[in-house]
Scaffold this active site. Structure first.
Site, PDB file in Angstrom:
ATOM      1  N   HIS A  76      16.979 -17.394 -43.835  1.00 45.64           N
ATOM      2  CA  HIS A  76      17.107 -15.878 -43.644  1.00 45.64           C
ATOM      3  C   HIS A  76      15.572 -15.389 -43.425  1.00 45.64           C
ATOM      4  CE1 HIS A  76      21.418 -15.586 -44.054  1.00 45.64           C
ATOM      5  NE2 HIS A  76      21.593 -15.758 -45.161  1.00 45.64           N
ATOM      6  N   GLU A 103      17.973 -19.072 -48.263  1.00 39.65           N
ATOM      7  CA  GLU A 103      17.538 -17.748 -48.124  1.00 39.65           C
ATOM      8  C   GLU A 103      16.185 -17.812 -47.548  1.00 39.65           C
ATOM      9  OE1 GLU A 103      18.835 -15.522 -48.955  1.00 39.65           O
ATOM     10  OE2 GLU A 103      20.657 -16.045 -50.202  1.00 39.65           O
TER      11      GLU A 103
END
Length: 381
Positions: free
Chosen positions: A184, A181
């Protein structure tokens, strides 16, 4: 016949289990093709930057823990620190380091239970200076079918409150989830975006692959045989979960490009955290000098160990800064301190205080006054 039947059933059952994906996936949306191409062009023309010119990038983390009134969602500070440590280990080869700066525990049953759907309101209320800090939120995400999600780094302005990483409260110990994450957040799409069609994730050294091959650790798997390279099963931005160990050099450059949008810093000499880290580093340096000082012709000095990056990183991870001492740090303008004593196996604060220039002016005085104060618990003497 009975024995053969059992063996066949066992093989089929095992095959089903080995191909089954973990509960919950990443909830981050695909990056639009125009943004992929925009970043790719930007990287090709990227000048030497302040981040590329420095040896390391330090990112401060503001951790927001959403809980219910019954305490569901709580994670200990040790568990949170372990999550940050694991993130640092994964980013060590890229000279990107994360420091936990503050933990904000919020009790809100509605936010906890529905964070995936209504997080916008929560972020508007809780987001802490996303231009300078990485904001990480934890709540119940598995009920929505995801383990985590993030907003891609160039999706909003760097100061937008939705710039964040979001984790299920029970998945902060799954190191690949937080690293995935954060990738990202720093602009990386999934490596399987677009399957076998251009421009995929836009990164040349992550081979194209198809979603049909997800959750595999088979290094010889190739779900896009017409394109060069096998599936990047060990890449953090893939879905394998158990064998993800690396970012590619192209992904490294991609993240540096997106970091240019932020002003992540730990080097401001006036921050409490920086003063603390520098003090500890100087103290450690003096300890090593005293331990190993001598003529190298007569004294064995472990130079390689002393300059080893992993050893330095291990020491860095031992430095903890807590913003919880001495009431609110907004009250102070300089160094703060807290002296504790042990009584019957428990620690008690004996003396605490700090510097608070400008306090009188804040209270209405026309003149600014430099001041240092401390409180002493006389009952402990």
């Amino acid at each position: 016949m009975f024995k053969v039947t059992i063996n066949i059933l066992f093989i089929l059952h095992f095959g089903i289990l080995s191909a089954q994906a973990p509960v919950g996936i990443c909830g981050t949306q695909d990056m639009p093709v125009n943004q992929v191409l925009e970043i790719k062009r930007g990287i090709q023309n990227m000048p030497a930057s302040r981040y590329r010119d420095t040896e390391a990038i330090h990112i401060l983390v503001a951790w927001h823990e959403i809980q219910t009134e019954s305490g569901q969602g709580y994670n200990s500070i040790d568990a949170i620190n372990a999550c940050i440590e694991a993130l640092n280990e994964d980013y060590l080869p890229h000279d990107i380091f994360f420091t936990l700066d503050t933990v904000n525990r919020v009790v809100n049953d509605n936010w906890f239970n529905n964070w995936y759907d209504i997080h916008t309101d929560g972020m508007q209320a809780l987001s802490f200076d996303p231009y300078h800090y990485l904001n990480i939120y934890t709540a119940d995400l598995l009920s929505a079918g995801v383990q985590g999600f993030a907003y891609l780094g160039n999706q909003f302005a760097a100061s937008h409150p939705q710039q964040s990483v979001n984790l299920d409260h029970d998945r902060i110990n799954s190191t690949w989830v937080v690293t995935h994450e954060v990738g990202h957040h720093l602009g990386l799409p999934h490596t399987f975006q677009g399957d076998c069609s251009e421009p995929n994730d836009g990164i040349d050294d992550t081979p194209q692959h198809n979603e049909s091959g997800l959750w595999s650790c088979n290094p010889s798997q190739d779900t896009c045989p017409s394109d060069p390279g096998n599936d990047p099963v060990t890449n953090y931005m893939n879905y394998s979960g158990y064998c993800q160990t690396e970012y590619s050099p192209g992904q490294h450059d991609w993240q540096l490009y997106v970091i240019e949008n932020y002003d992540f810093k730990i080097g401001d000499s006036e921050t409490f955290n920086t003063i603390h880290v520098l003090s500890e580093a100087i103290k450690y340096g003096h300890q090593m000098r005293s331990k190993h000082v001598g003529d190298p012709d007569f004294e064995s000095i472990p130079v390689d160990d002393l300059i080893d990056k992993n050893a330095s990183k291990a020491f860095y991870n031992k430095i903890n800064f807590s913003s919880n001492i001495n009431r609110s740090l907004e009250y102070y303008s300089g160094m703060v301190f807290n002296i504790t004593v042990n009584k019957k196996g428990k620690k008690f604060s004996l003396i605490s205080g700090g510097r608070y220039d400008g306090l009188l002016k804040n209270l209405g005085s026309k003149k600014n006054t430099t001041a240092v104060g401390a409180a002493i618990d006389m009952s402990l003497l």
